[in-house]
Design a protein around this motif. Sequence first.
Motif, short mmCIF file in Angstrom:
data_model
loop_
_atom_site.label_atom_id
_atom_site.label_comp_id
_atom_site.label_asym_id
_atom_site.label_seq_id
_atom_site.Cartn_x
_atom_site.Cartn_y
_atom_site.Cartn_z
N HIS A 10 -0.12 30.61 4.66
CA HIS A 10 1.06 30.25 5.42
C HIS A 10 0.66 29.72 6.79
O HIS A 10 -0.50 29.76 7.17
CB HIS A 10 2.00 31.46 5.56
N VAL A 12 0.37 29.77 10.81
CA VAL A 12 0.27 30.73 11.91
C VAL A 12 -0.08 29.97 13.19
O VAL A 12 -0.59 28.85 13.14
CB VAL A 12 -0.79 31.83 11.66
N THR A 30 -2.53 37.27 9.01
CA THR A 30 -1.17 37.53 9.47
C THR A 30 -1.20 38.48 10.66
O THR A 30 -2.24 39.03 10.99
CB THR A 30 -0.30 38.10 8.33
N THR A 34 4.70 37.74 16.90
CA THR A 34 5.21 36.41 16.56
C THR A 34 5.46 35.60 17.81
O THR A 34 5.56 36.14 18.92
CB THR A 34 6.52 36.50 15.74
N TYR A 43 6.52 31.87 14.10
CA TYR A 43 5.30 32.03 13.31
C TYR A 43 4.53 33.26 13.79
O TYR A 43 4.64 33.64 14.96
CB TYR A 43 4.39 30.80 13.45
N PRO A 44 3.68 33.84 12.93
CA PRO A 44 2.79 34.92 13.38
C PRO A 44 1.82 34.38 14.43
O PRO A 44 1.38 33.24 14.35
CB PRO A 44 2.04 35.34 12.11
#
Length: 83
Positions: A10, A12, A30, A34, A43-44
């Motif tokens: 994903h 980040v 992750t 955020t 987003y993280p």
Amino acid sequence: MKKGIHPDYHQVVFQDSSTGFKFLSGSTKTSDETVEWEDGNTYPLIRVEISSDSHPFYTGKQKFTQADGAVDRFNKKYGLKND
């Protein structure tokens, strides 16, 4: 690819701790922290100690963030004396 054995990939945001520089990239890492990015999405946030913004290879110069006075103290104590 087999299902269920690969980590989730994903977007980040990585932030350089020494300069504050941020960039958005894909990762399997992750974080609980955020940040809201320029596109309005959240987003993280992954904090890194060094990035292309602070690495001497990319900047062409040394940046001492925490050891500003340590080098001077070392040279004063052990360095060559110019008489």
